[in-house]
Design a protein around this motif. Structure first.
Motif, short mmCIF file in Angstrom:
data_model
loop_
_atom_site.label_atom_id
_atom_site.label_comp_id
_atom_site.label_asym_id
_atom_site.label_seq_id
_atom_site.Cartn_x
_atom_site.Cartn_y
_atom_site.Cartn_z
N CYS A 42 0.83 -1.20 0.00
CA CYS A 42 0.00 0.00 0.00
C CYS A 42 0.87 1.25 0.00
N LYS A 44 -0.08 4.17 0.85
CA LYS A 44 -0.45 5.01 1.99
C LYS A 44 0.12 4.44 3.29
N CYS A 45 -0.03 3.13 3.44
CA CYS A 45 0.38 2.51 4.70
C CYS A 45 1.85 2.15 4.72
N CYS A 60 -6.56 -2.19 -0.07
CA CYS A 60 -5.89 -2.22 1.22
C CYS A 60 -6.96 -2.33 2.30
N LYS A 62 -6.49 -2.00 5.39
CA LYS A 62 -6.17 -1.17 6.53
C LYS A 62 -6.72 0.24 6.37
N CYS A 63 -6.44 0.86 5.19
CA CYS A 63 -6.85 2.24 5.00
C CYS A 63 -7.95 2.38 3.94
N TYR A 65 -7.55 1.93 0.63
CA TYR A 65 -7.00 2.33 -0.66
C TYR A 65 -7.32 1.26 -1.69
ZN LIG Z 1 -3.36 1.12 3.16
#
Ligand SMILES: [Zn+2]
Length: 86
Positions: A42, A44-45, A60, A62-63, A65
């Motif tokens: 990712c 972003k992460c 993703c 987690k976020c 994306y």
């Molecule tokens: Zn992410």
């Protein structure tokens, strides 16, 4: 239902589904002294957070994306971002 009448207890027969294989295999393998990643990480992460590979997109967890796979190209999803007053 009349007073005093006994309710029929409904019994639902459960059909057993075959268990789904959730293990998609390792996200990376070590070949020699290099790490070969099976998924994109990712942006972003950061590294270590891999994107889930779906048939039409990469995501993703987690976020949130998302990259869309459109006609061979990988396009990031357009998201409405709330303007912050800083
Ligand atoms: Zn992410």
């Amino acid at each position: 239902m009349a007073r005093g009448a006994k309710r029929k207890v409904k019994t639902k027969e459960k059909t057993q589904k075959p268990p789904r294989n959730k293990n998609k295999g390792p996200m990376w393998t070590i070949e020699g002294d290099k790490v070969v990643r099976a998924r994109k990480s990712c942006p972003k992460c950061g590294p270590g957070n891999f994107l889930a590979d779906h048939y039409d997109r990469m995501h993703c967890g987690k976020c949130g994306y998302t990259l869309f796979k459109r006609s061979g190209k990988v396009v990031p999803a357009k998201r409405k971002v709330k303007a912050s007053n800083n």
